[in-house]
Design an enzyme around this catalytic site. Structure first.
Site, PDB file in Angstrom:
ATOM      1  N   GLU A 193       0.834  -1.217   0.000  1.00 49.80           N
ATOM      2  CA  GLU A 193       0.000   0.000   0.000  1.00 49.80           C
ATOM      3  C   GLU A 193       0.866   1.264   0.000  1.00 49.80           C
ATOM      4  O   GLU A 193       0.547   2.259  -0.641  1.00 49.80           O
ATOM      5  CB  GLU A 193      -0.919  -0.041   1.220  1.00 49.80           C
ATOM      6  CG  GLU A 193      -1.921   1.071   1.341  1.00 49.80           C
ATOM      7  CD  GLU A 193      -3.056   1.010   0.313  1.00 49.80           C
ATOM      8  OE1 GLU A 193      -2.788   1.340  -0.858  1.00 49.80           O
ATOM      9  OE2 GLU A 193      -4.175   0.648   0.675  1.00 49.80           O
ATOM     10  N   THR A 239      -4.451   8.757  -4.629  1.00 52.77           N
ATOM     11  CA  THR A 239      -4.544   8.822  -3.168  1.00 52.77           C
ATOM     12  C   THR A 239      -3.544   9.843  -2.607  1.00 52.77           C
ATOM     13  O   THR A 239      -3.885  10.624  -1.712  1.00 52.77           O
ATOM     14  CB  THR A 239      -4.293   7.423  -2.551  1.00 52.77           C
ATOM     15  OG1 THR A 239      -5.288   6.553  -3.075  1.00 52.77           O
ATOM     16  CG2 THR A 239      -4.389   7.437  -1.046  1.00 52.77           C
TER      17      THR A 239
HETATM   18  N1  HSE Z   1      -7.729   6.228   4.254  1.00 54.49           N
HETATM   19  C1  HSE Z   1      -7.171   6.392   2.952  1.00 54.49           C
HETATM   20  C2  HSE Z   1      -7.386   7.817   2.492  1.00 54.49           C
HETATM   21  C3  HSE Z   1      -7.825   5.450   2.019  1.00 54.49           C
HETATM   22  O1  HSE Z   1      -8.529   8.276   2.567  1.00 54.49           O
HETATM   23  O2  HSE Z   1      -6.442   8.482   2.089  1.00 54.49           O
HETATM   24  C4  HSE Z   1      -7.328   5.539   0.604  1.00 54.49           C
HETATM   25  O3  HSE Z   1      -6.376   4.608   0.316  1.00 54.49           O
END
Ligand code: HSE
Length: 306
Positions: free
Chosen positions: A128, A181
């Site tokens: 990730e 992201t």
């Molecule tokens: N919690 C993460 C975000 C999830 O909102 O950036 C996305 O990978």
């Protein structure tokens, strides 16, 4: 067992009140991956379909996660991985997480299952980080474990699995634009006002209590986000319109799925979810952006052999 095929499902992270710590697993959409033992040691990506991703193990989310677990064991075989991407990158429903979680799940099977699914989360987080620059587990944990997962703490990793109420359904509207992201994280403030922390903490507690007590309306009124949504929603064209359409038609709550651009709604019953999906679709129809919608039960299984 020399070859296996697995399914790594899509997930919804954050769920409004649990940024980086709460997520759930959905059904019907997910990646397929094939893992094959080979005589040459190491991890090799041999095939990728439906996505333009690097084959080099150290640059590929699945490759990095797979290597993290592979290197814990001293085995005399290597593993080849085929990735058949069904979840689009940058869609907000855990595309990179499905690659990372699927990779560790599949490699663990070929290694003879030295780790539990919960233990696999830490390895998947290594993948990730390649995708988003951040080691969060709110997609990889529900992708591996199914249902809802709460990351009570990251250091040490403390994951709580919460069974979904039977009648809970998710709707996802995925606009075909990409939100990275890392970009969606860059717009967030590093500090938050105390009053917002109080509101968000109350909602997170309320949502979890709602899950444990099957109180759909408590879940619904807890599905609010005063911290992240206001900073991110401009990245998603027509977000407010779609959210209003979902709430007008009895969605329990609606918000940004993960880092977006997908928009999710949670609903009590499949029939309500179908009506909500129809109305979210109508709200997006004239946006000029193509999109998909999904209606799904909360997936209790997570990654599985197929
Ligand atoms: N919690 C993460 C975000 C999830 O909102 O950036 C996305 O990978």
């Amino acid at each position: 067992m020399n070859e296996i095929k697995i399914f790594a499902p899509a997930t919804i992270a954050n769920l409004n009140c649990g940024f980086d710590i709460l997520g759930c697993c959905i059904d019907g959409i997910g990646d397929e991956m094939i893992f094959r033992k080979s005589t040459e040691k190491g991890i090799r990506i041999t095939k990728i379909t439906d996505a333009d991703l690097p084959y080099e193990t150290s640059k590929n989310v699945a490759g990095v996660a797979a290597l993290a677990i592979y290197e814990t064991q001293n085995v005399n075989f290597g593993i080849e991985i085929e990735i058949h991407k069904k979840i689009k990158a940058g869609s907000g429903i855990g595309s990179s997480s499905a690659s990372a979680a699927g990779a560790v799940f599949g490699v663990n099977e070929l290694l003879g299952k030295p780790f539990s699914k919960k233990e696999l989360v830490a390895f998947a987080m290594k993948g990730e980080v390649i995708a988003s620059g951040s080691e969060h587990a709110d997609n990889v944990a529900p992708c591996l474990l199914g249902n809802f997962t709460l990351i009570r703490g990251y250091n040490p990793l403390d994951i709580i699995e919460i069974k979904s109420p039977d009648d809970l359904f998710a709707v996802v509207l995925h606009p075909h634009i990409e939100v990275k992201t890392a970009d969606a994280r860059a717009v967030l403030s590093k500090e938050i006002p105390l009053k917002d922390a109080i509101t968000q903490t109350g909602n997170l507690g309320g949502f979890i209590a709602g899950l444990y007590t099957n109180d759909y309306y408590l879940m619904g009124r807890s599905l609010q986000d005063v911290i992240v949504e206001p900073k991110r929603k401009h990245l998603i064209p027509h977000f407010d319109k779609v959210k209003a359409a979902a709430l007008e038609h009895d969605a329990l709550g609606c918000g940004i799925s993960g880092a977006g651009p997908s928009i999710f709604a949670l609903c009590k019953s499949k029939s309500t979810a179908e009506i909500v999906a129809e109305n979210m679709k109508n709200a997006y129809e004239n946006s000029g952006i193509s999109f998909d919608t999904y209606v799904s039960k909360i997936n209790p299984d997570g990654c599985k052999l197929i």
